[in-house]
Design an enzyme around this catalytic site. Sequence first.
Site, PDB file in Angstrom:
ATOM      1  N   LYS A  41      61.179  41.985 109.836  1.00 51.64           N
ATOM      2  CA  LYS A  41      62.571  41.686 109.488  1.00 51.64           C
ATOM      3  C   LYS A  41      63.236  40.711 110.471  1.00 51.64           C
ATOM      4  CE  LYS A  41      63.480  46.077 107.082  1.00 51.64           C
ATOM      5  NZ  LYS A  41      64.428  47.234 106.966  1.00 51.64           N
TER       6      LYS A  41
ATOM      7  N   TYR B  17      65.853  44.769  97.085  1.00 56.10           N
ATOM      8  CA  TYR B  17      66.424  46.059  97.487  1.00 56.10           C
ATOM      9  C   TYR B  17      67.271  46.688  96.367  1.00 56.10           C
ATOM     10  CZ  TYR B  17      64.936  46.140 102.409  1.00 56.10           C
ATOM     11  OH  TYR B  17      64.201  46.218 103.579  1.00 56.10           O
TER      12      TYR B  17
ATOM     13  N   PHE C  83      75.515  50.849 102.295  1.00 63.49           N
ATOM     14  CA  PHE C  83      75.029  49.822 103.232  1.00 63.49           C
ATOM     15  C   PHE C  83      74.361  48.652 102.528  1.00 63.49           C
ATOM     16  CE2 PHE C  83      71.827  53.233 102.915  1.00 63.49           C
ATOM     17  CZ  PHE C  83      70.729  52.525 102.438  1.00 63.49           C
TER      18      PHE C  83
ATOM     19  N   ARG D 296      53.356  53.401 107.000  1.00 67.56           N
ATOM     20  CA  ARG D 296      54.601  54.152 107.226  1.00 67.56           C
ATOM     21  C   ARG D 296      54.543  54.899 108.560  1.00 67.56           C
ATOM     22  NH1 ARG D 296      59.003  52.954 103.982  1.00 67.56           N
ATOM     23  NH2 ARG D 296      59.816  54.670 105.225  1.00 67.56           N
TER      24      ARG D 296
ATOM     25  N   THR E 103      62.910  55.646 109.654  1.00 63.94           N
ATOM     26  CA  THR E 103      63.899  54.604 109.352  1.00 63.94           C
ATOM     27  C   THR E 103      64.870  54.393 110.517  1.00 63.94           C
ATOM     28  OG1 THR E 103      63.764  55.274 107.034  1.00 63.94           O
ATOM     29  CG2 THR E 103      65.633  53.887 107.665  1.00 63.94           C
TER      30      THR E 103
ATOM     31  N   ARG F 159      59.133  51.038 115.144  1.00 62.46           N
ATOM     32  CA  ARG F 159      60.587  51.196 115.184  1.00 62.46           C
ATOM     33  C   ARG F 159      61.051  51.819 116.503  1.00 62.46           C
ATOM     34  NH1 ARG F 159      61.275  52.693 108.772  1.00 62.46           N
ATOM     35  NH2 ARG F 159      61.955  50.619 108.081  1.00 62.46           N
TER      36      ARG F 159
ATOM     37  N   ASN G  98      65.985  47.459 111.791  1.00 58.30           N
ATOM     38  CA  ASN G  98      64.880  48.323 112.199  1.00 58.30           C
ATOM     39  C   ASN G  98      63.503  47.655 112.087  1.00 58.30           C
ATOM     40  OD1 ASN G  98      64.673  48.409 109.453  1.00 58.30           O
ATOM     41  ND2 ASN G  98      64.935  50.624 109.246  1.00 58.30           N
TER      42      ASN G  98
ATOM     43  N   HIS H 241      59.838  46.523 107.176  1.00 56.94           N
ATOM     44  CA  HIS H 241      59.849  47.203 105.879  1.00 56.94           C
ATOM     45  C   HIS H 241      58.411  47.542 105.529  1.00 56.94           C
ATOM     46  CE1 HIS H 241      60.370  48.009 101.587  1.00 56.94           C
ATOM     47  NE2 HIS H 241      59.242  47.323 101.444  1.00 56.94           N
TER      48      HIS H 241
ATOM     49  N   GLU I 135      56.019  45.034  94.991  1.00 52.89           N
ATOM     50  CA  GLU I 135      56.520  44.230  96.112  1.00 52.89           C
ATOM     51  C   GLU I 135      55.536  43.108  96.472  1.00 52.89           C
ATOM     52  OE1 GLU I 135      59.210  47.879  97.936  1.00 52.89           O
ATOM     53  OE2 GLU I 135      57.498  47.183  99.101  1.00 52.89           O
TER      54      GLU I 135
HETATM   55  P1  DAT Z   1      62.766  52.587 104.904  1.00 50.07           P
HETATM   56  O1  DAT Z   1      62.987  51.143 105.295  1.00 50.07           O
HETATM   57  O2  DAT Z   1      62.326  53.434 106.071  1.00 50.07           O
HETATM   58  O3  DAT Z   1      61.864  52.746 103.699  1.00 50.07           O
HETATM   59  P2  DAT Z   1      65.012  53.150 103.121  1.00 50.07           P
HETATM   60  O4  DAT Z   1      64.134  52.684 102.007  1.00 50.07           O
HETATM   61  O5  DAT Z   1      65.671  54.484 102.976  1.00 50.07           O
HETATM   62  O6  DAT Z   1      64.209  53.181 104.516  1.00 50.07           O
HETATM   63  O7  DAT Z   1      66.173  52.102 103.388  1.00 50.07           O
HETATM   64  C1  DAT Z   1      65.899  50.712 103.304  1.00 50.07           C
HETATM   65  C2  DAT Z   1      66.594  50.021 104.441  1.00 50.07           C
HETATM   66  O8  DAT Z   1      68.015  50.161 104.301  1.00 50.07           O
HETATM   67  C3  DAT Z   1      66.289  50.600 105.846  1.00 50.07           C
HETATM   68  O9  DAT Z   1      65.083  50.119 106.386  1.00 50.07           O
HETATM   69  C4  DAT Z   1      67.490  50.140 106.608  1.00 50.07           C
HETATM   70  C5  DAT Z   1      68.608  50.251 105.586  1.00 50.07           C
HETATM   71  N1  DAT Z   1      69.297  51.544 105.709  1.00 50.07           N
HETATM   72  C6  DAT Z   1      68.857  52.752 105.262  1.00 50.07           C
HETATM   73  N2  DAT Z   1      69.716  53.734 105.550  1.00 50.07           N
HETATM   74  C7  DAT Z   1      70.765  53.125 106.191  1.00 50.07           C
HETATM   75  C8  DAT Z   1      71.978  53.575 106.755  1.00 50.07           C
HETATM   76  N3  DAT Z   1      72.333  54.870 106.701  1.00 50.07           N
HETATM   77  N4  DAT Z   1      72.798  52.663 107.345  1.00 50.07           N
HETATM   78  C9  DAT Z   1      72.461  51.353 107.396  1.00 50.07           C
HETATM   79  N5  DAT Z   1      71.318  50.846 106.871  1.00 50.07           N
HETATM   80  C10 DAT Z   1      70.483  51.718 106.293  1.00 50.07           C
HETATM   81 MG    MG Z   2      62.130  52.188 101.737  1.00 49.78          MG
END
Ligand code: DAT
Ligand code: MG
Length: 140
Positions: free
Chosen positions: A11, A51, A59, A87, A93, A104, A114, A117, A128
């Site tokens: 990222k 996304y 967010f 993962r 996350t 991370r 973070n 992805h 994807e």
């Molecule tokens: P991951 O990337 O671990 O699969 P996710 O699919 O739940 O997590 O969320 C996608 C992305 O969105 C994550 O990498 C960062 C952002 N994100 C998730 N939860 C968030 C939050 N509470 N506040 C800000 N950004 C967030």
């Molecule tokens: Mg995800």
Amino acid sequence: MAVQRTFSIIKPDATKRNLTGAIAAKFEESGLRIVASKRIQMTLAQAETFYGVHSERPFFGELCEFMISEPIVVQVLEGEDAIAKNREVMGATNPADAAAGTIRKEFALSIGENSVHGSDAPETAAEEIAFFFSGLELVG
Ligand code: DAT
Ligand code: MG
């Protein structure tokens, strides 16, 4: 478990801090092979599509703006149980919850910024990969 392919993004927070190689090394050290890799910068429309599953989350806007703020490195990783293994190497996350030694934990700045992805299931991995790579770019 058979050999799988999964999709990864290094990222903007990580490319900006020159961490592309350090993160790629984490994948390779874990046994994952980088079978496709390119540096791109997404448009807002592409980020919103990618996304889309998060479009109702508070967010979402911030996430899409962040993902287009700098170039990213999109990769296909291959190996035994690659989706779960990636993962695991990524970590939770929220970096505050990520295990020691994970990408991370070592590199992420916050839950939003973070560093990586990774696909979460075989169906999303296939979708994807196809979103970013053509068949011609996917060699064994
Ligand atoms: P991951 O990337 O671990 O699969 P996710 O699919 O739940 O997590 O969320 C996608 C992305 O969105 C994550 O990498 C960062 C952002 N994100 C998730 N939860 C968030 C939050 N509470 N506040 C800000 N950004 C967030
Ligand atoms: Mg995800």
